[in-house]
Design a protein around this motif. Structure first.
Motif, PDB file in Angstrom:
ATOM      1  N   UNK A  43       0.837  -1.200   0.000  1.00 30.80           N
ATOM      2  CA  UNK A  43       0.000   0.000   0.000  1.00 30.80           C
ATOM      3  C   UNK A  43       0.871   1.249   0.000  1.00 30.80           C
ATOM      4  N   UNK A  44       0.332   2.324  -0.538  1.00 27.68           N
ATOM      5  CA  UNK A  44       1.012   3.618  -0.531  1.00 27.68           C
ATOM      6  C   UNK A  44       0.676   4.320   0.775  1.00 27.68           C
ATOM      7  N   UNK A  45       1.704   4.712   1.489  1.00 25.32           N
ATOM      8  CA  UNK A  45       1.529   5.407   2.765  1.00 25.32           C
ATOM      9  C   UNK A  45       1.686   6.908   2.601  1.00 25.32           C
ATOM     10  N   UNK A  46       2.327   7.292   1.543  1.00 26.71           N
ATOM     11  CA  UNK A  46       2.582   8.691   1.250  1.00 26.71           C
ATOM     12  C   UNK A  46       3.181   8.784  -0.130  1.00 26.71           C
ATOM     13  N   UNK A  47       3.623   9.963  -0.532  1.00 23.43           N
ATOM     14  CA  UNK A  47       4.148  10.112  -1.887  1.00 23.43           C
ATOM     15  C   UNK A  47       5.375   9.242  -2.176  1.00 23.43           C
ATOM     16  N   UNK A  48       6.193   8.997  -1.182  1.00 24.99           N
ATOM     17  CA  UNK A  48       7.418   8.222  -1.409  1.00 24.99           C
ATOM     18  C   UNK A  48       7.575   7.054  -0.442  1.00 24.99           C
ATOM     19  N   UNK A  49       6.498   6.593   0.142  1.00 25.95           N
ATOM     20  CA  UNK A  49       6.631   5.482   1.084  1.00 25.95           C
ATOM     21  C   UNK A  49       5.520   4.459   0.869  1.00 25.95           C
ATOM     22  N   UNK A  50       5.903   3.217   1.083  1.00 15.61           N
ATOM     23  CA  UNK A  50       4.970   2.106   0.923  1.00 15.61           C
ATOM     24  C   UNK A  50       5.109   1.165   2.110  1.00 15.61           C
ATOM     25  N   UNK A  51       4.093   0.361   2.327  1.00 16.95           N
ATOM     26  CA  UNK A  51       4.138  -0.615   3.401  1.00 16.95           C
ATOM     27  C   UNK A  51       3.314  -1.836   3.065  1.00 16.95           C
ATOM     28  N   UNK A  52       3.580  -2.903   3.790  1.00 13.68           N
ATOM     29  CA  UNK A  52       2.855  -4.153   3.616  1.00 13.68           C
ATOM     30  C   UNK A  52       1.885  -4.270   4.788  1.00 13.68           C
ATOM     31  N   UNK A  53       0.590  -4.369   4.516  1.00 10.48           N
ATOM     32  CA  UNK A  53      -0.369  -4.518   5.618  1.00 10.48           C
ATOM     33  C   UNK A  53      -0.043  -5.753   6.461  1.00 10.48           C
ATOM     34  N   UNK A  54      -0.207  -5.627   7.766  1.00  6.53           N
ATOM     35  CA  UNK A  54       0.117  -6.719   8.677  1.00  6.53           C
ATOM     36  C   UNK A  54      -0.631  -7.994   8.304  1.00  6.53           C
ATOM     37  N   UNK A  55      -1.916  -7.888   8.014  1.00  8.17           N
ATOM     38  CA  UNK A  55      -2.716  -9.073   7.669  1.00  8.17           C
ATOM     39  C   UNK A  55      -2.177  -9.776   6.432  1.00  8.17           C
ATOM     40  N   UNK A  56      -1.723  -9.005   5.451  1.00  9.12           N
ATOM     41  CA  UNK A  56      -1.163  -9.591   4.238  1.00  9.12           C
ATOM     42  C   UNK A  56       0.111 -10.369   4.551  1.00  9.12           C
ATOM     43  N   UNK A  57       0.961  -9.805   5.406  1.00 16.10           N
ATOM     44  CA  UNK A  57       2.205 -10.476   5.766  1.00 16.10           C
ATOM     45  C   UNK A  57       1.938 -11.728   6.598  1.00 16.10           C
ATOM     46  N   UNK A  58       0.961 -11.678   7.489  1.00 15.32           N
ATOM     47  CA  UNK A  58       0.604 -12.843   8.308  1.00 15.32           C
ATOM     48  C   UNK A  58       0.117 -13.979   7.410  1.00 15.32           C
ATOM     49  N   UNK A  59      -0.758 -13.664   6.448  1.00 15.16           N
ATOM     50  CA  UNK A  59      -1.264 -14.693   5.532  1.00 15.16           C
ATOM     51  C   UNK A  59      -0.149 -15.292   4.696  1.00 15.16           C
ATOM     52  N   UNK A  60       0.752 -14.447   4.212  1.00 15.23           N
ATOM     53  CA  UNK A  60       1.878 -14.913   3.414  1.00 15.23           C
ATOM     54  C   UNK A  60       2.747 -15.870   4.222  1.00 15.23           C
ATOM     55  N   UNK A  61       3.075 -15.486   5.440  1.00 17.00           N
ATOM     56  CA  UNK A  61       3.934 -16.323   6.289  1.00 17.00           C
ATOM     57  C   UNK A  61       3.233 -17.624   6.679  1.00 17.00           C
ATOM     58  N   UNK A  62       1.956 -17.548   6.983  1.00 10.86           N
ATOM     59  CA  UNK A  62       1.212 -18.755   7.374  1.00 10.86           C
ATOM     60  C   UNK A  62       1.148 -19.749   6.215  1.00 10.86           C
ATOM     61  N   UNK A  63       0.988 -19.259   4.999  1.00 15.22           N
ATOM     62  CA  UNK A  63       0.920 -20.141   3.830  1.00 15.22           C
ATOM     63  C   UNK A  63       2.243 -20.865   3.588  1.00 15.22           C
ATOM     64  N   UNK A  64       3.326 -20.295   4.087  1.00 15.65           N
ATOM     65  CA  UNK A  64       4.652 -20.884   3.881  1.00 15.65           C
ATOM     66  C   UNK A  64       5.239 -21.505   5.145  1.00 15.65           C
ATOM     67  N   UNK A  65       4.484 -21.501   6.214  1.00 13.81           N
ATOM     68  CA  UNK A  65       4.956 -22.090   7.458  1.00 13.81           C
ATOM     69  C   UNK A  65       6.036 -21.278   8.150  1.00 13.81           C
ATOM     70  N   UNK A  66       6.075 -19.971   7.859  1.00 17.00           N
ATOM     71  CA  UNK A  66       7.056 -19.076   8.480  1.00 17.00           C
ATOM     72  C   UNK A  66       6.413 -18.515   9.747  1.00 17.00           C
ATOM     73  N   UNK A  67       7.018 -18.746  10.897  1.00 19.04           N
ATOM     74  CA  UNK A  67       6.409 -18.303  12.158  1.00 19.04           C
ATOM     75  C   UNK A  67       7.118 -17.115  12.786  1.00 19.04           C
ATOM     76  N   UNK A  68       8.381 -16.969  12.583  1.00 15.80           N
ATOM     77  CA  UNK A  68       9.151 -15.965  13.317  1.00 15.80           C
ATOM     78  C   UNK A  68       9.284 -14.623  12.606  1.00 15.80           C
ATOM     79  N   UNK A  69       8.871 -14.521  11.359  1.00 20.72           N
ATOM     80  CA  UNK A  69       9.079 -13.293  10.609  1.00 20.72           C
ATOM     81  C   UNK A  69       8.100 -12.187  10.974  1.00 20.72           C
ATOM     82  N   UNK A  70       6.925 -12.538  11.475  1.00 20.08           N
ATOM     83  CA  UNK A  70       5.905 -11.529  11.754  1.00 20.08           C
ATOM     84  C   UNK A  70       5.888 -11.220  13.225  1.00 20.08           C
TER      85      UNK A  70
END
Length: 70
Positions: A43-70
């Protein structure tokens, strides 16, 4: 007195790119490929900054069995 709040109780709304790629052990290019493939949301947070929504990162990690990254 200031009390410490658990990260799991109050997760951030979004994660910045650099810390996220470091935690996941991937390159910036790979992150953008994952975004293009629809596996992560960016997502765009401002004119020059972006971020990954927490829910999106949690789903990504859960689908890959990654527990410690979030």
């Amino acid at each position: 007195m200031k009390t410490s709040t658990s990260y799991s109780q109050n997760p951030p709304l979004f994660h910045r790119i650099n810390p996220t790629i470091e935690r996941l052990g991937i390159s910036r290019t790979t992150l953008y490929r994952l975004v293009e493939a629809g596996e992560l949301e960016l997502i765009h947070l401002g004119p020059n900054s972006r971020g990954i929504p927490h829910d999106s990162l949690v789903k990504f990690c859960a689908a890959r069995g990654i527990k410690e990254a979030v």
